[in-house]
Motif scaffolding. Structure first.
Motif, PDB file in Angstrom:
ATOM      1  N   TYR A  65      20.495   4.908  29.522  1.00  0.00           N
ATOM      2  CA  TYR A  65      19.104   4.633  29.890  1.00  0.00           C
ATOM      3  C   TYR A  65      18.909   4.745  31.409  1.00  0.00           C
ATOM      4  O   TYR A  65      17.889   5.279  31.870  1.00  0.00           O
ATOM      5  CB  TYR A  65      18.717   3.225  29.400  1.00  0.00           C
ATOM      6  CG  TYR A  65      17.269   2.892  29.672  1.00  0.00           C
ATOM      7  CD1 TYR A  65      16.242   3.660  29.117  1.00  0.00           C
ATOM      8  CD2 TYR A  65      16.936   1.825  30.497  1.00  0.00           C
ATOM      9  CE1 TYR A  65      14.910   3.365  29.383  1.00  0.00           C
ATOM     10  CE2 TYR A  65      15.599   1.530  30.760  1.00  0.00           C
ATOM     11  CZ  TYR A  65      14.588   2.300  30.207  1.00  0.00           C
ATOM     12  OH  TYR A  65      13.283   2.028  30.477  1.00  0.00           O
ATOM     13  N   ASN A 207       5.518   9.499  18.500  1.00  0.00           N
ATOM     14  CA  ASN A 207       6.941   9.620  18.854  1.00  0.00           C
ATOM     15  C   ASN A 207       7.405  11.071  18.903  1.00  0.00           C
ATOM     16  O   ASN A 207       8.508  11.350  19.351  1.00  0.00           O
ATOM     17  CB  ASN A 207       7.808   8.854  17.850  1.00  0.00           C
ATOM     18  CG  ASN A 207       7.565   7.363  17.926  1.00  0.00           C
ATOM     19  OD1 ASN A 207       7.151   6.860  18.971  1.00  0.00           O
ATOM     20  ND2 ASN A 207       7.774   6.659  16.824  1.00  0.00           N
ATOM     21  N   ASN A 212       8.523  12.319  25.243  1.00  0.00           N
ATOM     22  CA  ASN A 212       8.859  11.075  24.566  1.00  0.00           C
ATOM     23  C   ASN A 212      10.092  11.280  23.691  1.00  0.00           C
ATOM     24  O   ASN A 212      11.002  10.450  23.656  1.00  0.00           O
ATOM     25  CB  ASN A 212       7.663  10.630  23.716  1.00  0.00           C
ATOM     26  CG  ASN A 212       7.914   9.282  23.084  1.00  0.00           C
ATOM     27  OD1 ASN A 212       7.801   8.256  23.745  1.00  0.00           O
ATOM     28  ND2 ASN A 212       8.312   9.276  21.824  1.00  0.00           N
ATOM     29  N   THR A 213      10.128  12.421  23.013  1.00  0.00           N
ATOM     30  CA  THR A 213      11.267  12.730  22.144  1.00  0.00           C
ATOM     31  C   THR A 213      12.544  12.835  22.968  1.00  0.00           C
ATOM     32  O   THR A 213      13.582  12.268  22.614  1.00  0.00           O
ATOM     33  CB  THR A 213      11.002  14.079  21.408  1.00  0.00           C
ATOM     34  OG1 THR A 213       9.782  13.952  20.713  1.00  0.00           O
ATOM     35  CG2 THR A 213      12.118  14.425  20.464  1.00  0.00           C
ATOM     36  N   ASP A 216      13.710   9.558  24.159  1.00  0.00           N
ATOM     37  CA  ASP A 216      14.288   8.739  23.093  1.00  0.00           C
ATOM     38  C   ASP A 216      15.756   9.056  22.803  1.00  0.00           C
ATOM     39  O   ASP A 216      16.422   8.290  22.095  1.00  0.00           O
ATOM     40  CB  ASP A 216      13.472   8.889  21.798  1.00  0.00           C
ATOM     41  CG  ASP A 216      12.194   8.072  21.859  1.00  0.00           C
ATOM     42  OD1 ASP A 216      12.032   7.320  22.844  1.00  0.00           O
ATOM     43  OD2 ASP A 216      11.348   8.203  20.953  1.00  0.00           O
ATOM     44  N   CYS A 219      16.991   6.157  24.953  1.00  0.00           N
ATOM     45  CA  CYS A 219      15.887   5.232  25.240  1.00  0.00           C
ATOM     46  C   CYS A 219      16.417   3.844  25.579  1.00  0.00           C
ATOM     47  O   CYS A 219      17.601   3.569  25.455  1.00  0.00           O
ATOM     48  CB  CYS A 219      14.945   5.167  24.050  1.00  0.00           C
ATOM     49  SG  CYS A 219      15.697   4.437  22.606  1.00  0.00           S
ATOM     50  N   ARG A 224      15.386   0.756  20.192  1.00  0.00           N
ATOM     51  CA  ARG A 224      16.008   1.212  18.950  1.00  0.00           C
ATOM     52  C   ARG A 224      16.353   0.013  18.050  1.00  0.00           C
ATOM     53  O   ARG A 224      16.178   0.068  16.842  1.00  0.00           O
ATOM     54  CB  ARG A 224      17.252   2.051  19.263  1.00  0.00           C
ATOM     55  CG  ARG A 224      17.636   2.982  18.134  1.00  0.00           C
ATOM     56  CD  ARG A 224      18.558   4.095  18.575  1.00  0.00           C
ATOM     57  NE  ARG A 224      17.851   5.180  19.262  1.00  0.00           N
ATOM     58  CZ  ARG A 224      17.074   6.069  18.669  1.00  0.00           C
ATOM     59  NH1 ARG A 224      16.866   6.010  17.381  1.00  0.00           N
ATOM     60  NH2 ARG A 224      16.488   7.012  19.361  1.00  0.00           N
ATOM     61  N   SER A 227      13.163  -1.302  16.549  1.00  0.00           N
ATOM     62  CA  SER A 227      12.357  -0.314  15.845  1.00  0.00           C
ATOM     63  C   SER A 227      12.163  -0.644  14.364  1.00  0.00           C
ATOM     64  O   SER A 227      11.048  -0.577  13.847  1.00  0.00           O
ATOM     65  CB  SER A 227      12.972   1.067  15.999  1.00  0.00           C
ATOM     66  OG  SER A 227      12.093   2.020  15.501  1.00  0.00           O
ATOM     67  N   VAL A 239      10.471   4.421  17.970  1.00  0.00           N
ATOM     68  CA  VAL A 239      11.391   5.560  18.182  1.00  0.00           C
ATOM     69  C   VAL A 239      11.656   6.254  16.855  1.00  0.00           C
ATOM     70  O   VAL A 239      11.633   5.618  15.799  1.00  0.00           O
ATOM     71  CB  VAL A 239      12.748   5.144  18.811  1.00  0.00           C
ATOM     72  CG1 VAL A 239      12.634   4.901  20.297  1.00  0.00           C
ATOM     73  CG2 VAL A 239      13.348   3.951  18.116  1.00  0.00           C
ATOM     74  N   THR A 245      15.379  12.961  16.413  1.00  0.00           N
ATOM     75  CA  THR A 245      15.201  13.044  17.869  1.00  0.00           C
ATOM     76  C   THR A 245      16.073  14.151  18.456  1.00  0.00           C
ATOM     77  O   THR A 245      15.606  14.953  19.285  1.00  0.00           O
ATOM     78  CB  THR A 245      15.552  11.680  18.523  1.00  0.00           C
ATOM     79  OG1 THR A 245      14.804  10.671  17.871  1.00  0.00           O
ATOM     80  CG2 THR A 245      15.235  11.686  19.993  1.00  0.00           C
TER      81      THR A 245
END
Lengths: 269, 295
Positions: A65, A207, A212-213, A216, A219, A224, A227, A239, A245
């Protein structure tokens, strides 16, 4: 291929912006997360202790991240600079006049992107291994590599961000404009679209947006974890499934490259 | 053997036609001057034949298609301004061109010596004066011993000393037997260096051929005498004298080459006009250029 890479190296070895960004990335990557140790001495729940950031297997996600932001800002900026500076110095034009075909020039930039992605992934993998080994008690290979192909995901994420930056630089060509669009799209425009989609569609379609993909792939680990809970409670997932993804990120990355090539091939130099 | 064949090349920028059905053939070994006023389409033509601009219609072929899309490897060119990496020195910039051209046997020091930059080999490009940048660009065009060298306004923006230096280098390149294509405003220079010229205006080819064929056989004569009014009246009445212009202290006119300055002098002497100035010279390219482009 190797010759193209060597020439790119000669071009940017003494470029102060590229050198500075490269050093910044290399230094910040393993150190940013360590800074959290003194800032987040007693993290609030759900974190049991700040050791979760550094031990196996969660270090792969937290360091991933951190890398997500660093790659987006530093590596993305580097790609934008490497392309647009050649436009403003008119060296791109001179390279073509001197003998490169458009295809060779394009490939040379793609090779640089792949190399930067490989470099970032190596730094990521090494820093995770070192941090994890220092902070994990006991050594269990299964635990060390219980990371859902983290290095592969990280590499795809690097490629995704950098190919997006390459596409933006290709379309706009101006350094300032392309930097503005790159950051504004990811940090302002796409989140607004995402918010609007959530508000009007009230499902998880948001998503599937491109950045964004890609984001993720690495992420915020908490997203996650939470989620499934959100899916059950609110009917909306924040997500996508990891395999979706990964697949979608590859599709977007290929699309960025294809669009960049089509634009580059058609445009005057 | 022709090194370049251009057929019906047209370039539109929206409603503006920058190049209109240009046809041109350049033979090996020619020193070709591409002439035209600003905005006439010279740089557009060079940009298209160097593959950095795409044409709206028409085509061109380098070296009879022998090298396919790698034809630029056999060409050295400067287009508009010298373009190099500002943070690299001269030698490192030339090495990049070497890499692109896959030409590793060039004597970089020798090339820098040739353009009088050996003493500034280690200076960064951004620290160069415009003249030095232009000279480095000329050195870059010679990497890989190209068959064709293209210069676009090589003396643009230079001071008189810079112009003189670049002229000297261009002359050397032109004398080396390479095919040279040079777009320039310096008609005097083109006249001295080039064997052939093509004159372009508003994207159209107005005239092309050997310099000798472009220059007419007419002679320009300048005369002056104490009684300028009488002198003006006499020359204006002669049937084989035309385009008579009276300037402040001189009268200038044209005549064909069947007549001589001696004939003028004798005719005026018989009319009791004693000349204190008489110069006759062949028409300059500049005069032909202005006449062709102003038609």
């Amino acid at each position: 291929m190797l010759q193209l890479l060597k020439t790119e190296y000669k071009k940017f070895r003494y470029n102060s912006t590229v050198s500075l960004l490269f050093i910044l990335f290399t230094v910040l990557f393993p150190t940013v997360i360590l800074a959290g140790k003194s800032i987040l001495k007693n993290p609030s729940p759900p974190f049991p202790s700040n050791n979760i950031f550094y031990e196996f297997p969660t270090v792969w996600e937290y360091q991933g991240y951190v890398g997500n932001w660093l790659v987006f800002f530093i590596m993305g900026f580097m790609v934008l600079h490497m392309f647009t500076s050649e436009v403003s110095y008119k060296t791109m034009r001179q390279n073509i006049i001197a003998g490169y075909t458009k295809k060779e020039y394009f490939i040379s930039k793609m090779i640089v992107i792949v190399c930067l992605a490989v470099y970032a992934t190596i730094i990521y993998t090494l820093s995770c291994l070192v941090l994890g080994m220092i902070h994990t008690t006991g050594f269990d290979m299964e635990l060390v590599f219980d990371n859902n192909w983290a290095s592969t995901r990280f590499f795809i994420m690097c490629m995704g961000y950098m190919c997006f930056a390459f596409l933006v630089a290709n379309v706009l060509r101006s350094g300032g404009l392309s930097m503005f669009l790159y950051f504004a799209f990811a940090l302002i425009l796409e989140p607004i679209i995402k918010g609007a989609m959530l508000y009007y569609l009230k499902n998880s379609a948001m998503n599937y947006l491109p950045l964004n993909t890609i984001e993720d792939l690495m992420c915020m680990p908490l997203f996650r974890t939470s989620s499934d809970f959100l899916q059950t409670e609110a009917g909306v997932s924040v997500v996508n499934d990891l395999n979706v993804t990964i697949g979608l990120s590859i599709v977007y990355t290929v699309l960025f490259v294809v669009l960049a090539w089509v634009k580059f091939k058609k445009s005057d130099v | 053997m022709s090194v370049l064949k251009i057929n019906g090349l047209t370039k539109q920028y929206g409603p503006i036609t920058a190049l209109n059905q240009l046809n041109l053939t350049i033979e090996a070994g020619n020193i070709y001057g591409l002439l035209g006023p600003n905005g006439s389409g010279k740089t557009t033509t060079l940009g298209i034949i160097l593959g950095i601009l795409s044409q709206t219609s028409g085509d061109f072929e380098w070296f009879g298609g022998k090298y396919g899309d790698k034809y630029r490897m056999r060409i050295g060119a400067i287009l508009e301004t010298p373009n190099f990496y500002p943070y690299l020195n001269a030698a490192k910039n030339l090495q990049i061109i070497q890499d692109i051209k896959h030409s590793y046997d060039d004597d970089i020091d020798g090339l820098l010596e040739k353009v009088n930059l050996a003493h500034r080999k280690k200076s960064k490009f951004r620290a160069y004066s415009l003249g030095m940048k232009q000279r480095l660009a000329i050195a870059a065009t010679l990497i890989g011993d190209p068959d064709v060298v293209i210069f676009d306004e090589p003396t643009n923006g230079l001071d008189p000393e810079g112009i003189a230096e670049v002229r000297k280098i261009l002359k050397k390149v032109a004398d080396s037997g390479k095919t040279v294509i040079m777009a320039s405003h310096l008609l005097d220079e083109v006249e001295k260096i080039c064997s052939h010229v093509a004159i372009i205006k508003e994207g159209q080819l107005l005239a092309t051929g050997p310099v000798g064929s472009i220059l007419s056989n007419d002679i320009t004569v300048e005369v002056s005498a104490t009684d300028m009014d009488k002198l003006f009246k006499i020359v204006s009445d002669v049937s084989w004298i035309y385009d008579v212009k009276r300037e402040k202290e001189m009268i200038e006119f044209q005549m064909d080459d069947n007549h001589t300055a001696q004939e003028i002098n004798f005719m005026l002497y018989k009319e009791n006009v004693i000349l204190n100035h008489l110069v006759s010279r062949k028409r300059k390219l500049e005069e032909e250029f202005l006449e062709i482009t102003n038609k």
